[in-house]
Enzyme design. Structure first.
Site, PDB file in Angstrom:
ATOM      1  N   GLY A  39       0.814  -1.213   0.000  1.00  0.00           N
ATOM      2  CA  GLY A  39       0.000   0.000   0.000  1.00  0.00           C
ATOM      3  C   GLY A  39       0.844   1.258   0.000  1.00  0.00           C
ATOM      4  O   GLY A  39       2.078   1.219  -0.056  1.00  0.00           O
ATOM      5  N   VAL A  88      -3.234 -11.957   6.398  1.00  0.00           N
ATOM      6  CA  VAL A  88      -3.171 -11.929   7.860  1.00  0.00           C
ATOM      7  C   VAL A  88      -4.212 -12.852   8.483  1.00  0.00           C
ATOM      8  O   VAL A  88      -4.145 -13.153   9.676  1.00  0.00           O
ATOM      9  CB  VAL A  88      -3.330 -10.491   8.413  1.00  0.00           C
ATOM     10  CG1 VAL A  88      -2.115  -9.639   8.075  1.00  0.00           C
ATOM     11  CG2 VAL A  88      -4.616  -9.848   7.913  1.00  0.00           C
ATOM     12  N   ALA A 124       0.189  -2.961   8.794  1.00  0.00           N
ATOM     13  CA  ALA A 124      -0.568  -1.986   8.006  1.00  0.00           C
ATOM     14  C   ALA A 124      -1.716  -2.620   7.235  1.00  0.00           C
ATOM     15  O   ALA A 124      -2.491  -1.921   6.583  1.00  0.00           O
ATOM     16  CB  ALA A 124       0.374  -1.273   7.024  1.00  0.00           C
ATOM     17  N   LEU A 149      -0.784   0.236  12.722  1.00  0.00           N
ATOM     18  CA  LEU A 149      -1.351   1.483  12.220  1.00  0.00           C
ATOM     19  C   LEU A 149      -2.839   1.538  12.548  1.00  0.00           C
ATOM     20  O   LEU A 149      -3.590   0.605  12.241  1.00  0.00           O
ATOM     21  CB  LEU A 149      -1.156   1.603  10.709  1.00  0.00           C
ATOM     22  CG  LEU A 149       0.153   2.234  10.219  1.00  0.00           C
ATOM     23  CD1 LEU A 149       1.370   1.508  10.773  1.00  0.00           C
ATOM     24  CD2 LEU A 149       0.197   2.275   8.698  1.00  0.00           C
ATOM     25  N   LYS A 156     -10.880   6.871  12.718  1.00  0.00           N
ATOM     26  CA  LYS A 156     -12.220   6.260  12.715  1.00  0.00           C
ATOM     27  C   LYS A 156     -12.402   5.252  13.850  1.00  0.00           C
ATOM     28  O   LYS A 156     -13.532   4.834  14.133  1.00  0.00           O
ATOM     29  CB  LYS A 156     -12.484   5.625  11.356  1.00  0.00           C
ATOM     30  CG  LYS A 156     -12.545   6.649  10.229  1.00  0.00           C
ATOM     31  CD  LYS A 156     -12.651   6.012   8.872  1.00  0.00           C
ATOM     32  CE  LYS A 156     -12.627   7.059   7.771  1.00  0.00           C
ATOM     33  NZ  LYS A 156     -11.343   7.806   7.702  1.00  0.00           N
ATOM     34  N   LYS A 215     -11.317  -1.421  13.791  1.00  0.00           N
ATOM     35  CA  LYS A 215      -9.996  -0.877  14.117  1.00  0.00           C
ATOM     36  C   LYS A 215      -9.879  -0.550  15.605  1.00  0.00           C
ATOM     37  O   LYS A 215      -8.787  -0.618  16.168  1.00  0.00           O
ATOM     38  CB  LYS A 215      -9.709   0.362  13.260  1.00  0.00           C
ATOM     39  CG  LYS A 215      -9.476   0.043  11.797  1.00  0.00           C
ATOM     40  CD  LYS A 215      -8.295  -0.903  11.591  1.00  0.00           C
ATOM     41  CE  LYS A 215      -6.972  -0.198  11.821  1.00  0.00           C
ATOM     42  NZ  LYS A 215      -5.818  -1.084  11.529  1.00  0.00           N
ATOM     43  N   ASN A 237      -6.792   9.975   7.205  1.00  0.00           N
ATOM     44  CA  ASN A 237      -6.401   9.704   5.829  1.00  0.00           C
ATOM     45  C   ASN A 237      -5.143  10.485   5.475  1.00  0.00           C
ATOM     46  O   ASN A 237      -5.082  11.702   5.674  1.00  0.00           O
ATOM     47  CB  ASN A 237      -7.521  10.087   4.859  1.00  0.00           C
ATOM     48  CG  ASN A 237      -8.650   9.087   4.859  1.00  0.00           C
ATOM     49  OD1 ASN A 237      -8.456   7.919   5.183  1.00  0.00           O
ATOM     50  ND2 ASN A 237      -9.842   9.533   4.509  1.00  0.00           N
ATOM     51  N   THR A 264     -19.374  17.216   0.555  1.00  0.00           N
ATOM     52  CA  THR A 264     -20.417  16.511   1.306  1.00  0.00           C
ATOM     53  C   THR A 264     -21.086  17.436   2.330  1.00  0.00           C
ATOM     54  O   THR A 264     -22.289  17.402   2.511  1.00  0.00           O
ATOM     55  CB  THR A 264     -19.848  15.274   2.018  1.00  0.00           C
ATOM     56  OG1 THR A 264     -18.725  15.670   2.809  1.00  0.00           O
ATOM     57  CG2 THR A 264     -19.408  14.229   1.006  1.00  0.00           C
TER      58      THR A 264
END
Length: 334
Positions: A16, A66, A85, A128, A132, A144, A172, A198
């Site tokens: 990533g 994973v 990650a 990581l 959120k 998470k 992000n 938005t």
């Protein structure tokens, strides 16, 4: 010897944006023994191997998930440091495929923890996280949050082993696939004169890949086990980002999406009782009987009770002009 010299590092989800940048940073600033990229996509691994071809003697690529503890155990042989990650990160995808999100983000995290605890060579693990996971309102954030708890609690099971688990948290990353910048870029390239917003009130934190990597290096270097490291970074309003990328554009308000927050929150008021402020970052310390004040990292100052770190009430802000400079510095075209 510097931290990562002659060390073997494994990065789950290593193909990533973060994995690519972390690998580049480590190869340019250290002399690692080996970097192992552990991920599911052979095409991305092929591209990454081509990108770092001159470092082929140091690079290893493991196809694996994973969700597969046995494969993790094989990949972890001889590893010193682990960066976790790997995750399913797209909010709508996790909402529509909840079981898959649980299998990767929770079961996968548990597999990493257990596999690492069964691998004597591993000394440090950094996972990581995301904004959120703080007061989650969508499934991705919920998974998470559980993942964060698993890695922090893993320190309870380390016994006499010299192994420490820590978490780094940020939103992000600017320019990453999960950020709004590529979406705006695509619209601009298509000749659009409007950029949809938005909600005009929406704010976000600005963090670059370089800052994300630096925070992971800090956590690897300083952790005593169980901390959540959070960078001090500026905020911006989403309308200012739109104007930075397409000055004078129309900005129709289209409505907030399901599972989306107006502001990013990194530290809650409830976490303030265990949070310390440092020059360039915050640390939330664990609240377990195995943790004591002797494990506090020096140089910090306890924040006031009720402190909250939110993109909406941050002290440092970027306006449209500053955002344009940030975009240029990152070589983001708009």
């Amino acid at each position: 010897m510097r931290l990562l010299d002659d060390k073997t590092i494994l990065i789950t989800g290593g193909t990533g944006s973060f994995g690519n940048h972390f690998t580049e940073y480590v190869l340019n600033h250290f002399k690692p023994k080996k970097i192992i990229i552990y991920s599911r996509d052979e095409f991305k691994q092929f591209n990454m191997a081509s990108k770092f071809s001159k470092y082929a003697s140091m690079m290893r690529f493991f196809i694996g998930d994973v969700r597969d503890k046995e494969r993790l155990l094989r990949a972890l042989v001889g590893v010193d440091y682990v960066i976790h990650a790997a995750a399913l990160k797209q909010v709508p995808a996790c909402e529509y495929n909840p079981i898959e999100a649980v299998k990767t983000n929770i079961d996968g995290a548990m597999n990493v923890v257990n596999a690492v605890l069964d691998t004597p060579s591993v000394k440090r693990v950094v996972a990581l996280s995301t904004d959120k996971s703080v007061n989650p309102i969508n499934l991705y954030g919920g998974t998470k949050l559980v993942s964060d708890k698993l890695f922090i609690a893993a320190n309870s099971y380390s016994g006499l082993k010299n192994i420490r688990f820590a978490v780094v948290r940020y939103g992000n990353v600017a320019g990453s696939r999960g950020s709004v910048i590529p979406f705006f870029q695509k619209l601009i390239e298509q000749g659009e004169k409007k950029l949809p917003i938005t909600d005009y009130r929406m704010t976000r934190f600005w963090i670059s890949l370089e800052q994300g990597v630096a925070l992971v290096i800090k956590a690897l270097t300083e952790t005593n086990g169980g901390e959540i490291f959070i960078s001090k970074i500026p905020s911006f309003n989403i309308t200012d980002l739109a104007q930075a990328m397409l000055p004078g554009c129309e900005m129709p308000e289209v409505g907030i999406r399901e599972g989306e927050k107006l502001h990013e929150i990194m530290i809650t008021k409830e976490d303030s009782t265990n949070t310390y402020e440092y020059q360039n970052h915050y640390i939330i310390y664990p609240h377990y009987n195995w943790w004591g004040e002797e494990k506090l990292i020096s140089g910090g100052q306890k924040v006031k009770d009720g402190f909250e770190y939110s993109s909406g009430t941050n002290k440092e802000w970027l306006d449209a002009t500053m955002l344009q400079k940030c975009l240029r510095d990152m070589d983001i075209k708009y």
